[in-house]
Design a protein around this motif. Structure first.
Motif, PDB file in Angstrom:
ATOM      1  N   GLN A 330       0.819  -1.208   0.000  1.00 22.50           N
ATOM      2  CA  GLN A 330       0.000   0.000   0.000  1.00 22.50           C
ATOM      3  C   GLN A 330       0.861   1.271   0.000  1.00 22.50           C
ATOM      4  O   GLN A 330       0.372   2.358  -0.248  1.00 22.50           O
ATOM      5  N   TYR A 331       2.162   1.119   0.229  1.00 21.01           N
ATOM      6  CA  TYR A 331       3.025   2.296   0.410  1.00 21.01           C
ATOM      7  C   TYR A 331       3.889   2.571  -0.815  1.00 21.01           C
ATOM      8  O   TYR A 331       4.805   3.386  -0.769  1.00 21.01           O
ATOM      9  N   ARG A 332       3.581   1.884  -1.924  1.00 21.38           N
ATOM     10  CA  ARG A 332       4.337   2.076  -3.164  1.00 21.38           C
ATOM     11  C   ARG A 332       4.077   3.473  -3.740  1.00 21.38           C
ATOM     12  O   ARG A 332       3.142   4.162  -3.305  1.00 21.38           O
ATOM     13  N   TYR A 333       4.874   3.840  -4.745  1.00 27.21           N
ATOM     14  CA  TYR A 333       4.615   5.089  -5.483  1.00 27.21           C
ATOM     15  C   TYR A 333       3.374   4.862  -6.347  1.00 27.21           C
ATOM     16  O   TYR A 333       3.284   3.872  -7.065  1.00 27.21           O
ATOM     17  N   LYS A 334       2.416   5.774  -6.245  1.00 30.37           N
ATOM     18  CA  LYS A 334       1.149   5.588  -6.961  1.00 30.37           C
ATOM     19  C   LYS A 334       0.992   6.654  -8.042  1.00 30.37           C
ATOM     20  O   LYS A 334       1.095   7.841  -7.748  1.00 30.37           O
ATOM     21  N   ASN A 335       0.759   6.184  -9.258  1.00 28.84           N
ATOM     22  CA  ASN A 335       0.449   7.157 -10.320  1.00 28.84           C
ATOM     23  C   ASN A 335      -0.543   6.569 -11.311  1.00 28.84           C
ATOM     24  O   ASN A 335      -0.640   5.357 -11.465  1.00 28.84           O
ATOM     25  N   GLU A 336      -1.300   7.457 -11.924  1.00 27.98           N
ATOM     26  CA  GLU A 336      -2.301   7.046 -12.909  1.00 27.98           C
ATOM     27  C   GLU A 336      -2.342   8.072 -14.031  1.00 27.98           C
ATOM     28  O   GLU A 336      -2.010   9.236 -13.818  1.00 27.98           O
ATOM     29  N   THR A 337      -2.798   7.625 -15.205  1.00 31.60           N
ATOM     30  CA  THR A 337      -3.067   8.558 -16.298  1.00 31.60           C
ATOM     31  C   THR A 337      -4.576   8.686 -16.393  1.00 31.60           C
ATOM     32  O   THR A 337      -5.271   7.682 -16.512  1.00 31.60           O
ATOM     33  N   ASN A 338      -5.067   9.888 -16.250  1.00 34.16           N
ATOM     34  CA  ASN A 338      -6.524  10.100 -16.239  1.00 34.16           C
ATOM     35  C   ASN A 338      -6.927  11.201 -17.206  1.00 34.16           C
ATOM     36  O   ASN A 338      -7.201  12.329 -16.803  1.00 34.16           O
ATOM     37  N   TYR A 339      -7.007  10.834 -18.503  1.00 38.81           N
ATOM     38  CA  TYR A 339      -7.510  11.822 -19.460  1.00 38.81           C
ATOM     39  C   TYR A 339      -8.971  12.150 -19.140  1.00 38.81           C
ATOM     40  O   TYR A 339      -9.481  13.175 -19.544  1.00 38.81           O
ATOM     41  N   ASP A 340      -9.619  11.213 -18.433  1.00 39.97           N
ATOM     42  CA  ASP A 340     -11.032  11.391 -18.063  1.00 39.97           C
ATOM     43  C   ASP A 340     -11.159  12.049 -16.681  1.00 39.97           C
ATOM     44  O   ASP A 340     -12.091  11.764 -15.942  1.00 39.97           O
ATOM     45  N   TRP A 341     -10.214  12.928 -16.309  1.00 39.69           N
ATOM     46  CA  TRP A 341     -10.146  13.476 -14.950  1.00 39.69           C
ATOM     47  C   TRP A 341     -11.473  14.025 -14.441  1.00 39.69           C
ATOM     48  O   TRP A 341     -11.822  13.812 -13.284  1.00 39.69           O
ATOM     49  N   PHE A 342     -12.228  14.697 -15.309  1.00 36.69           N
ATOM     50  CA  PHE A 342     -13.481  15.301 -14.833  1.00 36.69           C
ATOM     51  C   PHE A 342     -14.495  14.216 -14.461  1.00 36.69           C
ATOM     52  O   PHE A 342     -15.135  14.273 -13.408  1.00 36.69           O
ATOM     53  N   PHE A 343     -14.589  13.180 -15.302  1.00 35.80           N
ATOM     54  CA  PHE A 343     -15.564  12.123 -15.045  1.00 35.80           C
ATOM     55  C   PHE A 343     -15.111  11.224 -13.903  1.00 35.80           C
ATOM     56  O   PHE A 343     -15.918  10.714 -13.144  1.00 35.80           O
ATOM     57  N   LYS A 344     -13.801  11.064 -13.799  1.00 37.11           N
ATOM     58  CA  LYS A 344     -13.237  10.293 -12.682  1.00 37.11           C
ATOM     59  C   LYS A 344     -13.638  10.974 -11.351  1.00 37.11           C
ATOM     60  O   LYS A 344     -14.055  10.331 -10.401  1.00 37.11           O
ATOM     61  N   TYR A 345     -13.478  12.292 -11.341  1.00 41.22           N
ATOM     62  CA  TYR A 345     -13.830  13.082 -10.155  1.00 41.22           C
ATOM     63  C   TYR A 345     -15.324  12.922  -9.824  1.00 41.22           C
ATOM     64  O   TYR A 345     -15.695  12.653  -8.673  1.00 41.22           O
ATOM     65  N   LEU A 346     -16.175  13.042 -10.845  1.00 45.67           N
ATOM     66  CA  LEU A 346     -17.622  12.911 -10.609  1.00 45.67           C
ATOM     67  C   LEU A 346     -17.949  11.510 -10.099  1.00 45.67           C
ATOM     68  O   LEU A 346     -18.723  11.337  -9.153  1.00 45.67           O
ATOM     69  N   ASN A 347     -17.331  10.521 -10.726  1.00 49.41           N
ATOM     70  CA  ASN A 347     -17.580   9.128 -10.361  1.00 49.41           C
ATOM     71  C   ASN A 347     -17.148   8.840  -8.911  1.00 49.41           C
ATOM     72  O   ASN A 347     -17.892   8.208  -8.145  1.00 49.41           O
ATOM     73  N   TYR A 348     -15.981   9.315  -8.527  1.00 47.30           N
ATOM     74  CA  TYR A 348     -15.507   9.103  -7.147  1.00 47.30           C
ATOM     75  C   TYR A 348     -16.426   9.786  -6.133  1.00 47.30           C
ATOM     76  O   TYR A 348     -16.633   9.271  -5.037  1.00 47.30           O
ATOM     77  N   ASN A 349     -16.972  10.934  -6.506  1.00 48.19           N
ATOM     78  CA  ASN A 349     -17.869  11.617  -5.575  1.00 48.19           C
ATOM     79  C   ASN A 349     -19.130  10.803  -5.311  1.00 48.19           C
ATOM     80  O   ASN A 349     -19.731  10.911  -4.245  1.00 48.19           O
TER      81      ASN A 349
END
Ligand SMILES: [Zn+2]
Ligand SMILES: [Zn+2]
Length: 375
Positions: A330-349
């Motif tokens: 769980q303590y690894r370096y975490k990164n993602e590519t999110n071209y869908d950043w706006f929808f990702k944000y809405l979905n997480y909410n």
């Protein structure tokens, strides 16, 4: 009625197993992995970025009459998004000033911080104070600031509006300004000198000064708008709401997903908290425009007072390497590519409603804990 609920939660927690944490690197270990020049602040470079962002904003304003004349409402909406992105870039320059990574001179940091933040109605000194606590206590259940960590008990004690407000897409435009900075939810108003955010007279004086700087800029915008409230709202305040939205999305996505952990006091430590930060590449050149606040955030979190934004990307591979032994944990370096950043944000909410205990002193979003159980 909240006391019995808390006691029950504490009892529940006592029965949970304790997570065995692998040996985490110290901050010095991580620092030693980063090239020395990444820690060099250059006042002239920082000022150049400040001017660059002003010029791009000025260019957007100059282009607006043509955009509106040819593209109408659609053009105006696209312009709002562009203003939101470039306004956020300007915010990032002031963000460096707030951390002292803009230059080695405090007076210059304070001056340029106000020059960057006041025009976008961000009260520089009060925000500097709340934001510092976000860095000092990242992923700490009660001491982290900026985004409230909501436990199951908190969620159950909320009113219907409080429970579901963040799930309404439109809320994103209002969460920074006026909800966070003006109204003061949850950390206290950043404009009201006697809000719970401030403890000393110095804090309160700084609040007044930064607030007056914002009021001055808002007034200048009103004069330029020809004393028209309609024009002021349409061409100044609404673009700022888009800037607030972009800032909320940046902050939200850097610290939220199904698997991130949040810690109670006994389990929290600085490095453990910082490893829960996520670098996200937004693409389309947006990361560069916004000075890598999106894809260089882990580096920023570890060395928030030391590395200016223009060195974050160089420092990132070194941090990745320093966290390499923790790969698969769980303590690894975490990164993602999110071209869908706006929808990702809405979905997480919609998905990430509240945190629940997964182990003693360690919490995770309910959906993540449930997904692990069903595996
Ligand atoms: Zn952060
Ligand atoms: Zn920061």
């Amino acid at each position: 009625m909240t006391i019995p609920t808390k006691v029950t939660a504490a009892k529940k927690d006592q029965n949970l197993p304790k997570i065995e944490v692998p040996k985490l690197p110290s901050v010095t270990d991580v620092k030693n992995a980063i090239p020395e020049h990444c820690f060099e602040k250059n006042a002239l470079t920082s000022i150049r970025y400040l001017i660059q962002d002003y010029l791009i904003l000025a260019g957007l304003y100059l282009a607006l009459p043509t955009i509106e004349a040819h593209l109408g409402l659609l053009g105006l909406i696209a312009w709002y998004w562009a203003m939101g992105i470039v306004g956020s870039a300007l915010f990032v320059v002031g963000h460096d000033a707030g951390h002292g990574s803009f230059s080695d001179h405090e007076w210059l940091n304070d001056l340029c911080g106000h020059l960057a933040h006041a025009p976008i109605l961000a009260p520089f000194w009060p925000w500097q104070k709340s934001h510092r606590q976000h860095h000092q206590y990242t992923s700490h259940l009660t001491k982290d600031k900026g985004h409230p960590w909501v436990t199951e008990d908190d969620f159950n004690n909320r009113t219907v509006v409080e429970k579901y407000f963040s799930m309404i897409p439109l809320s994103g435009w209002l969460r920074w300004n006026p909800i966070y900075t003006v109204v003061g939810l949850p950390d206290g108003s950043h404009f009201w000198p006697w809000s719970k955010l401030f403890e000393t007279t110095e804090d309160r004086v700084k609040c007044v000064v930064s607030g007056l700087a914002c009021a001055f800029c808002a007034y200048v915008a009103f004069v330029i708008s020809g004393y028209s409230v309609w024009n002021w709202v349409k061409y100044y305040y609404v673009p700022l709401l888009f800037q607030g939205l972009i800032l909320v999305i940046i902050t939200y996505l850097q610290h939220q997903n199904e698997e991130i952990e949040v810690y109670e006091q006994d389990e929290w430590n600085f490095v453990r908290g910082q490893t829960q930060t996520i670098d996200r590449k937004w693409g389309f050149g947006l990361d560069t425009i916004m000075h890598n606040i999106t894809d260089g955030h882990v580096a920023h979190h570890f060395f928030f007072t030391r590395i200016p934004h223009y060195h974050l990307l160089e420092a990132t591979p070194a941090i990745k390497k320093a966290l390499e032994p923790l790969k698969g944990t769980q303590y690894r370096y975490k990164n993602e590519t999110n071209y869908d950043w706006f929808f990702k944000y809405l979905n997480y909410n919609l998905k990430l409603d509240y945190l629940t205990h997964k182990a003693k002193g360690v919490l995770q979003y309910r959906v993540g804990v449930e997904a692990n159980k069903s595996k």
